[in-house]
Design a protein around this motif. Structure first.
Motif, PDB file in Angstrom:
ATOM      1  N   ARG A  23       0.838  -1.190   0.000  1.00  0.00           N
ATOM      2  CA  ARG A  23       0.000   0.000   0.000  1.00  0.00           C
ATOM      3  C   ARG A  23       0.880   1.250   0.000  1.00  0.00           C
ATOM      4  O   ARG A  23       1.914   1.287   0.647  1.00  0.00           O
ATOM      5  N   GLY A  24       0.464   2.250  -0.717  1.00  0.00           N
ATOM      6  CA  GLY A  24       1.188   3.509  -0.679  1.00  0.00           C
ATOM      7  C   GLY A  24       2.155   3.674  -1.830  1.00  0.00           C
ATOM      8  O   GLY A  24       2.846   4.671  -1.916  1.00  0.00           O
ATOM      9  N   GLY A  25       2.197   2.695  -2.732  1.00  0.00           N
ATOM     10  CA  GLY A  25       3.071   2.832  -3.884  1.00  0.00           C
ATOM     11  C   GLY A  25       4.469   2.321  -3.605  1.00  0.00           C
ATOM     12  O   GLY A  25       4.842   2.060  -2.465  1.00  0.00           O
ATOM     13  N   LEU A  26       5.250   2.223  -4.655  1.00  0.00           N
ATOM     14  CA  LEU A  26       6.593   1.680  -4.556  1.00  0.00           C
ATOM     15  C   LEU A  26       7.490   2.606  -3.754  1.00  0.00           C
ATOM     16  O   LEU A  26       7.560   3.798  -3.997  1.00  0.00           O
ATOM     17  N   ARG A  27       8.180   2.037  -2.777  1.00  0.00           N
ATOM     18  CA  ARG A  27       9.060   2.835  -1.931  1.00  0.00           C
ATOM     19  C   ARG A  27      10.440   2.880  -2.594  1.00  0.00           C
ATOM     20  O   ARG A  27      11.119   1.854  -2.671  1.00  0.00           O
ATOM     21  N   LEU A  28      10.836   4.035  -3.025  1.00  0.00           N
ATOM     22  CA  LEU A  28      12.094   4.165  -3.766  1.00  0.00           C
ATOM     23  C   LEU A  28      13.291   3.779  -2.912  1.00  0.00           C
ATOM     24  O   LEU A  28      14.169   3.032  -3.344  1.00  0.00           O
ATOM     25  N   HIS A  29      13.339   4.269  -1.693  1.00  0.00           N
ATOM     26  CA  HIS A  29      14.484   4.013  -0.817  1.00  0.00           C
ATOM     27  C   HIS A  29      14.632   2.522  -0.566  1.00  0.00           C
ATOM     28  O   HIS A  29      15.711   1.961  -0.719  1.00  0.00           O
ATOM     29  N   ARG A  30      13.558   1.887  -0.204  1.00  0.00           N
ATOM     30  CA  ARG A  30      13.603   0.456   0.088  1.00  0.00           C
ATOM     31  C   ARG A  30      13.994  -0.336  -1.153  1.00  0.00           C
ATOM     32  O   ARG A  30      14.821  -1.239  -1.088  1.00  0.00           O
ATOM     33  N   LEU A  98       9.937   2.174 -10.786  1.00  0.00           N
ATOM     34  CA  LEU A  98      10.072   3.386 -10.011  1.00  0.00           C
ATOM     35  C   LEU A  98       9.851   4.617 -10.865  1.00  0.00           C
ATOM     36  O   LEU A  98       9.489   5.668 -10.386  1.00  0.00           O
ATOM     37  N   GLU A  99      10.141   4.502 -12.126  1.00  0.00           N
ATOM     38  CA  GLU A  99      10.095   5.643 -13.036  1.00  0.00           C
ATOM     39  C   GLU A  99       8.691   6.176 -13.091  1.00  0.00           C
ATOM     40  O   GLU A  99       7.780   5.534 -13.610  1.00  0.00           O
ATOM     41  N   GLU A 100       8.485   7.314 -12.543  1.00  0.00           N
ATOM     42  CA  GLU A 100       7.122   7.783 -12.450  1.00  0.00           C
ATOM     43  C   GLU A 100       6.802   8.878 -13.424  1.00  0.00           C
ATOM     44  O   GLU A 100       5.652   9.126 -13.703  1.00  0.00           O
ATOM     45  N   GLN A 157       0.675   1.229 -13.878  1.00  0.00           N
ATOM     46  CA  GLN A 157       1.693   0.414 -13.223  1.00  0.00           C
ATOM     47  C   GLN A 157       1.232  -1.008 -13.022  1.00  0.00           C
ATOM     48  O   GLN A 157       2.021  -1.917 -12.984  1.00  0.00           O
TER      49      GLN A 157
END
Lengths: 173, 448
Positions: A23-30, A98-100, A157
């Motif tokens: 939930r909340g979309g792909l976490r870039l950092h993680r 990730l590319e948004e 996505q």
């Protein structure tokens, strides 16, 4: 050491996949940390595999069976072509999702990237010979899948999820 | 006021209060995600995963009772953010409150900024203790009086009423972040603030919601070349032109907004060379900085990575001046912590009022007080077992290996689901707020 590396690699891949459904979309950092760890583990694993194959080569110099030779053939190539390709492709796998901003994307570009990434994943986790044979099959399979799910809305996505037959990769690991 | 002097070990901490449900079954919405005192320490705000903000207020009476400082009671509760859906990207936007920052008080009302992953809101919290009564044309319940019955003229007057605390959203700062917001920081000029996501930092004016300035952008032209992200950012407490941001690679960049409009080029880069003997698969992950905080005096900054807390002198870039191990016994367990995702936990850290002690959380509901002046540290626990009023907290010890002494707890017995990620220290007094998963503990200094 390489057993550990393989385990961490498999763990990282499964974590990367599960990130997409969070939930909340792909976490870039993680995603970045996971892919870096996976790459480090993969490098160790491949190095160990190369060493092992080099040893095998010395032990069985002229085996009639094609099977052991093919991996050696491919592994010889890998330092030059496969590994750099993988290095380029691997980060693409999480990065692509990730590319948004969409301004640099077109549908065909996405399809071709997805195909190559899938190939890279397959080469990683399955015996190399099988991966080579399956490549063409997969391309068609992927194309078909993407075409089916793509309702002219290539920005969604959700499509990337369906395009990856995740079970294949994880089972192989 | 007892002053915030005294080291962490001279101070004996006592239980004061605990807020939140007692039962072990934790509702996800109740998980506390941020804790922040306001500038006077009178108000304490918490944000949770359900998008709610709860503000506690310190009672002002009972000062005569020894010197035991008064309790914090609920002052206001409101729903700050709701879950949203981005239809263009088919993404759900979580309502979890990532950060709360108070504005310095300028008038009777209080203002705070709260943010989720995408939107920042400015909330006004004001008190109403009077209401107008005696309208000419209306009854008290609002119904209009029959015109025929009105024979005299009267003017409404304000009469006292039960105190009502109202929270209203005054500004909504939206649509400026593609990635997930991890920090907000109010500038010392009291007019601007920054918000940071994984790749960009924006500068806002508190009055203007329809635009912001981008001051840092580390997004590479080719996303495949991405190697680091922004993990935290903060304005300098006194210099309104200076801010810092930390990265996932363990570096901190200090930027001066006077140098250029886009601060991609840093003024200072703080980085400590990695110890090669500690290299492992997980070196990248554990060097990622989860929090950065300036000291109150503005001379130092503190960073928190997975295993340690580092104090940096702003004038020295090549290494920190102090390094404290938070839970070194976890270094040999990194693989298991990677498996259960705990290695990705983002711990915060905070300074006490006079910058002599720093505090940060750990697992098993332990938190650590690191005394800089006396070079001593102590581990305490926030637990329901130590909840008797004014009960002094006993120092805890973790046994890393070998024979476990009495009163020690072994590493394998630690509960990694009980983590303290968020802590806050009263700006002037020795009062601390420690958030466990869904409870807020308030501890105070023991007075004799």
């Amino acid at each position: 050491m390489d057993v550990e590396a393989k385990r961490i690699m498999a763990l990282s891949i499964s974590k990367l996949y599960s990130l997409r459904t969070q939930r909340g979309g792909l976490r870039l950092h993680r995603s970045l940390l996971l892919s870096m760890t996976m790459r480090a583990a993969r490098d160790i694993y491949h190095t160990a595999q190369l060493l092992r194959d080099a040893e095998e080569e010395q032990v069985v110099p002229c085996a009639p069976d094609a099977a052991p030779e093919e991996p050696m053939e491919i592994s010889k190539d890998s330092p030059q072509s496969l590994t750099p390709k993988e290095v380029a492709m691997k980060p693409q796998e999480p990065k692509e999702t990730l590319e948004e901003d969409k301004e640099n994307r077109c549908a065909s570009e996405r399809h071709s990237r997805k195909r190559s990434v899938k190939t890279a994943l397959e080469t990683d986790s399955l015996p190399l010979k099988k991966a080579k044979m399956e490549t063409d099959e997969e391309k068609q399979h992927l194309q078909g899948e993407v075409f089916r799910t793509n309702n002219g809305n290539s920005c969604r996505q959700a499509e990337t999820l369906t395009a990856f037959p995740t079970n294949r990769t994880i089972v192989a690991c | 006021m007892l002053g915030a002097g005294g080291g962490g070990n001279d101070v004996h901490w006592c239980f004061s209060q605990v807020k939140g449900a007692i039962d072990d079954d934790v509702a996800e919405a109740d998980i506390i995600s941020t804790v922040e005192f306001n500038h006077s320490g009178e108000l304490l705000a918490t944000g949770d995963k359900g998008g709610r903000v709860v503000i506690f207020q310190q009672e002002t009476e009972n000062k005569s009772q020894s010197q035991w400082r008064s309790e914090y009671n609920v002052y206001s509760t409101f729903q700050s953010h709701e879950p949203e859906f981005d239809y263009l990207k088919s993404l759900e936007i979580e309502e979890k409150i990532n950060k709360i920052r108070w504005l310095p008080q300028k008038n009777a009302a209080q203002f705070l900024l709260s943010t989720n992953d995408k939107t920042i809101k400015l909330w006004k919290i004001s008190e109403r203790d009077k209401r107008p009564e005696g309208y000419n044309l209306k009854e008290e319940d609002g119904r209009y009086r029959d015109a025929a019955t009105i024979t005299t003229l009267r003017v409404p007057v304000f009469r006292p009423m039960d105190l009502m605390v109202e929270a209203s959203p005054r500004r909504v700062f939206a649509n400026a972040h593609t990635y997930h917001i991890n920090s907000i920081s109010v500038n010392s000029d009291n007019e601007t603030y920054l918000s940071a996501d994984d790749l960009r930092i924006n500068l806002w004016h508190l009055e203007i919601t329809d635009r912001s300035f981008n001051i840092v952008d580390i997004k590479p032209a080719n996303m495949e070349e991405l190697t680091e992200v922004i993990t935290a950012a903060e304005f300098h407490p006194h210099q309104c032109n200076t801010f810092v941001y930390s990265s996932s690679k363990g570096t901190i960049r200090l930027c001066d907004m006077r140098a250029s409009a886009l601060c991609d080029k840093h003024s200072k880069l703080f980085e400590e060379p990695e110890d090669p003997s500690n290299r492992s698969f997980f070196s990248e992950i554990i060097s990622s900085i989860s929090d950065v905080k300036f000291s109150h005096n503005g001379r130092y900054m503190m960073t928190r990575d997975y295993l340690s807390v580092k104090i940096w002198d702003l004038n020295m870039e090549n290494r920190p001046v102090e390094t404290y191990q938070v839970h070194e016994y976890l270094r040999s367990k990194l693989c298991s912590l990677y498996e259960n995702d705990c290695i990705f936990d983002k711990f915060e850290c905070c300074w006490n009022g006079n910058d002599s002690v720093v505090m940060t959380g750990s697992y098993n509901n332990f938190f650590r007080m690191l005394d800089r002046s006396q070079r001593r540290d102590v581990t305490l626990e926030a637990s329901r077992e130590s909840c008797k009023p004014r009960q002094v907290l006993k120092p805890r010890r973790v046994c890393a290996g070998g024979k476990r002494k009495k009163d020690e707890i072994s590493v394998d017995s630690l509960d990694f689901n009980k983590k303290i990620l968020h802590t806050a220290w009263h700006p002037q007094e020795n009062i601390i707020a420690v958030a466990t998963t869904n409870n807020l503990y308030i501890f105070q200094e023991k007075v004799n």
